[in-house]
Scaffold this active site. Structure first.
Site, PDB file in Angstrom:
ATOM      1  N   MET A  51     -11.446  -5.862   4.996  1.00  0.00           N
ATOM      2  CA  MET A  51     -10.852  -4.687   5.824  1.00  0.00           C
ATOM      3  C   MET A  51     -10.638  -5.475   7.163  1.00  0.00           C
ATOM      4  O   MET A  51     -11.324  -5.997   7.747  1.00  0.00           O
ATOM      5  CB  MET A  51     -11.311  -3.591   5.975  1.00  0.00           C
ATOM      6  CG  MET A  51     -11.605  -2.741   4.728  1.00  0.00           C
ATOM      7  SD  MET A  51     -10.142  -2.133   4.095  1.00  0.00           S
ATOM      8  CE  MET A  51      -9.116  -1.427   5.290  1.00  0.00           C
ATOM      9  N   HIS A 105      -7.963   0.992  -4.478  1.00  0.00           N
ATOM     10  CA  HIS A 105      -8.997   0.918  -3.489  1.00  0.00           C
ATOM     11  C   HIS A 105      -9.677   2.218  -3.056  1.00  0.00           C
ATOM     12  O   HIS A 105      -8.973   3.313  -2.629  1.00  0.00           O
ATOM     13  CB  HIS A 105      -8.112   0.427  -1.966  1.00  0.00           C
ATOM     14  CG  HIS A 105      -8.968   0.121  -1.076  1.00  0.00           C
ATOM     15  ND1 HIS A 105      -8.465  -0.113   0.389  1.00  0.00           N
ATOM     16  CD2 HIS A 105     -10.168   0.279  -0.887  1.00  0.00           C
ATOM     17  CE1 HIS A 105      -9.403  -0.141   1.062  1.00  0.00           C
ATOM     18  NE2 HIS A 105     -10.328  -0.133   0.536  1.00  0.00           N
ATOM     19  N   HIS A 135      -0.859  -1.423  -4.735  1.00  0.00           N
ATOM     20  CA  HIS A 135      -2.123  -0.938  -3.933  1.00  0.00           C
ATOM     21  C   HIS A 135      -2.086   0.368  -3.679  1.00  0.00           C
ATOM     22  O   HIS A 135      -1.394   1.138  -2.820  1.00  0.00           O
ATOM     23  CB  HIS A 135      -2.118  -1.791  -2.810  1.00  0.00           C
ATOM     24  CG  HIS A 135      -3.690  -1.470  -1.932  1.00  0.00           C
ATOM     25  ND1 HIS A 135      -4.728  -2.318  -2.349  1.00  0.00           N
ATOM     26  CD2 HIS A 135      -4.137  -0.837  -0.969  1.00  0.00           C
ATOM     27  CE1 HIS A 135      -5.910  -2.023  -1.649  1.00  0.00           C
ATOM     28  NE2 HIS A 135      -5.410  -0.964  -0.613  1.00  0.00           N
ATOM     29  N   SER A 144       0.844  -1.410  -0.200  1.00  0.00           N
ATOM     30  CA  SER A 144      -0.018   0.157   0.104  1.00  0.00           C
ATOM     31  C   SER A 144       0.944   1.159  -0.046  1.00  0.00           C
ATOM     32  O   SER A 144       1.848   1.531   0.915  1.00  0.00           O
ATOM     33  CB  SER A 144      -1.041   0.076   1.196  1.00  0.00           C
ATOM     34  OG  SER A 144      -1.383   1.281   1.414  1.00  0.00           O
ATOM     35  N   ASP A 172      -4.598   3.797  -2.208  1.00  0.00           N
ATOM     36  CA  ASP A 172      -5.539   3.868  -1.301  1.00  0.00           C
ATOM     37  C   ASP A 172      -6.116   5.406  -1.621  1.00  0.00           C
ATOM     38  O   ASP A 172      -5.518   6.358  -1.220  1.00  0.00           O
ATOM     39  CB  ASP A 172      -5.380   3.893   0.029  1.00  0.00           C
ATOM     40  CG  ASP A 172      -5.015   2.541   0.580  1.00  0.00           C
ATOM     41  OD1 ASP A 172      -6.097   1.648   0.324  1.00  0.00           O
ATOM     42  OD2 ASP A 172      -3.839   2.212   0.890  1.00  0.00           O
ATOM     43  N   MET A 177     -12.077   4.485  -1.249  1.00  0.00           N
ATOM     44  CA  MET A 177     -12.682   4.781   0.028  1.00  0.00           C
ATOM     45  C   MET A 177     -13.295   5.973  -0.344  1.00  0.00           C
ATOM     46  O   MET A 177     -13.335   7.264   0.467  1.00  0.00           O
ATOM     47  CB  MET A 177     -11.834   4.645   1.170  1.00  0.00           C
ATOM     48  CG  MET A 177     -11.309   3.477   1.647  1.00  0.00           C
ATOM     49  SD  MET A 177      -9.613   3.287   2.484  1.00  0.00           S
ATOM     50  CE  MET A 177      -8.748   3.378   1.173  1.00  0.00           C
ATOM     51  N   ASP A 233      -6.572  -6.328   4.122  1.00  0.00           N
ATOM     52  CA  ASP A 233      -6.115  -5.173   4.247  1.00  0.00           C
ATOM     53  C   ASP A 233      -5.998  -4.625   5.540  1.00  0.00           C
ATOM     54  O   ASP A 233      -7.194  -4.358   5.863  1.00  0.00           O
ATOM     55  CB  ASP A 233      -6.717  -4.230   3.037  1.00  0.00           C
ATOM     56  CG  ASP A 233      -6.124  -2.763   2.721  1.00  0.00           C
ATOM     57  OD1 ASP A 233      -5.134  -2.569   3.452  1.00  0.00           O
ATOM     58  OD2 ASP A 233      -6.738  -2.138   2.017  1.00  0.00           O
ATOM     59  N   MET A 239      -8.745   8.313  -0.605  1.00  0.00           N
ATOM     60  CA  MET A 239      -9.660   8.598   0.487  1.00  0.00           C
ATOM     61  C   MET A 239     -10.394  10.018   0.177  1.00  0.00           C
ATOM     62  O   MET A 239      -9.748  10.967  -0.038  1.00  0.00           O
ATOM     63  CB  MET A 239      -8.953   8.545   1.958  1.00  0.00           C
ATOM     64  CG  MET A 239      -8.471   7.172   2.128  1.00  0.00           C
ATOM     65  SD  MET A 239      -7.298   7.338   3.494  1.00  0.00           S
ATOM     66  CE  MET A 239      -6.790   5.657   3.806  1.00  0.00           C
TER      67      MET A 239
HETATM   68  C1  DX5 Z   1      -6.597   1.363   5.315  1.00  0.00           C
HETATM   69  C2  DX5 Z   1      -5.841   1.330   3.673  1.00  0.00           C
HETATM   70  C3  DX5 Z   1      -4.677   0.388   3.829  1.00  0.00           C
HETATM   71  C4  DX5 Z   1      -3.718   0.874   4.796  1.00  0.00           C
HETATM   72  C5  DX5 Z   1      -2.847  -0.468   5.167  1.00  0.00           C
HETATM   73  O1  DX5 Z   1      -7.624   2.270   5.175  1.00  0.00           O
HETATM   74  O2  DX5 Z   1      -6.906   0.644   2.989  1.00  0.00           O
HETATM   75  O3  DX5 Z   1      -4.312  -0.008   2.557  1.00  0.00           O
HETATM   76  O4  DX5 Z   1      -2.647   1.560   3.779  1.00  0.00           O
HETATM   77  O5  DX5 Z   1      -1.746  -0.004   5.904  1.00  0.00           O
HETATM   78  P1  DX5 Z   1      -1.126  -0.916   6.985  1.00  0.00           P
HETATM   79  O6  DX5 Z   1      -0.561  -2.036   6.443  1.00  0.00           O
HETATM   80  O7  DX5 Z   1       0.015  -0.051   7.633  1.00  0.00           O
HETATM   81  O8  DX5 Z   1      -2.383  -1.116   7.912  1.00  0.00           O
HETATM   82 ZN    ZN Z   2      -6.317  -0.170   0.937  1.00  0.00          ZN
END
Ligand code: DX5
Ligand code: ZN
Length: 219
Positions: A140, A69, A36, A11, A38, A71, A178, A40
């Site tokens: 998650m 991903h 990956h 990630s 993320d 969010m 994740d 947000m």
């Molecule tokens: C959290 C993200 C993850 C995050 C994981 O909302 O979707 O992908 O970056 O990070 P770690 O592995 O540090 O929990």
């Molecule tokens: Zn993620």
């Protein structure tokens, strides 16, 4: 070692944004399978990360698929934009979609692999009617929004139940996990059914990130 092929998707949330090229090169040369990313929106989750411009830049240098991903609420509005930015796999949250079946079709129509993610509080049974429509389910194992959080132990049970649902429905969906994935839990996650491991801080906060990627591929 087992015969099962496990994919590792680091990630980028924990990457060094002052020198992304360095981390992209490291991942290209490592045993990582996907990038990956993320996204947000500060609305679905209490944090804002990055969007299309960053993904477009990463796409130029990455030699592996971009696993995006989302969010964000109402992701339908941006599906074509994420395709154009370079997403290969697009995952939306069950909790963020009013018409999830339609959202899945739009992602397919845009020629991306489709993922559906569920928060820690969301029951596996709710996936019953879409499990044959998706390429992956992202479970998650923390509440989404931040890297570096503590792994939620109930995830093992959810993955086992999901594995059961996939078998019962003869679905081809893979199981991605994740949040808080590290050396202490990845073997058990794989043994209960995980196919794809996402890890952020475990990889990017390490002295030798490639070595930690390699460790996650060894079981
Ligand atoms: C959290 C993200 C993850 C995050 C994981 O909302 O979707 O992908 O970056 O990070 P770690 O592995 O540090 O929990
Ligand atoms: Zn993620």
């Amino acid at each position: 070692m087992t015969a099962k092929k496990i994919l590792v998707a680091p990630s980028f949330l924990s990457a060094n944004f002052l020198n992304l090229q360095n981390d992209i090169d490291m991942l290209n040369q490592s045993e990582a399978d996907w990038f990956h990313l993320d996204v947000m929106d500060g609305h679905f989750v209490p944090n804002i990360s990055f969007g299309m411009p960053i993904i477009k830049q990463i796409k130029k240098a990455a030699t592996k698929p971009l696993d995006v991903h989302l969010m964000i609420t109402e992701p339908d509005r941006y599906i074509t934009d994420f395709k154009n930015a370079g997403a290969d796999i697009l995952t939306v949250h069950y909790e963020a979609c009013k018409h999830l079946h339609r959202t899945i079709q739009i992602i397919r129509d845009n020629h991306m692999k489709v993922g559906v993610s569920i928060n820690p509080h969301t029951h596996i049974y709710l996936l019953d009617n879409i499990i044959n429509e998706v390429d992956l389910i992202l479970v998650m194992s923390v509440n989404p929004g931040f890297g570096g959080q503590k792994f939620i132990e109930n995830t093992y049970l959810k993955i086992e139940m999901l594995k059961g649902l996939i078998a019962e429905k003869k679905s081809k969906a893979q199981i991605q996990v994740d949040g808080g994935v590290d050396e202490s839990n990845y073997k058990k996650l794989i043994s209960v059914g995980a196919d794809i491991l996402v890890a952020g801080s475990y990889i990017f906060n390490a002295k030798d990130p490639s070595l930690n990627i390699k460790k996650l591929k060894t079981f």
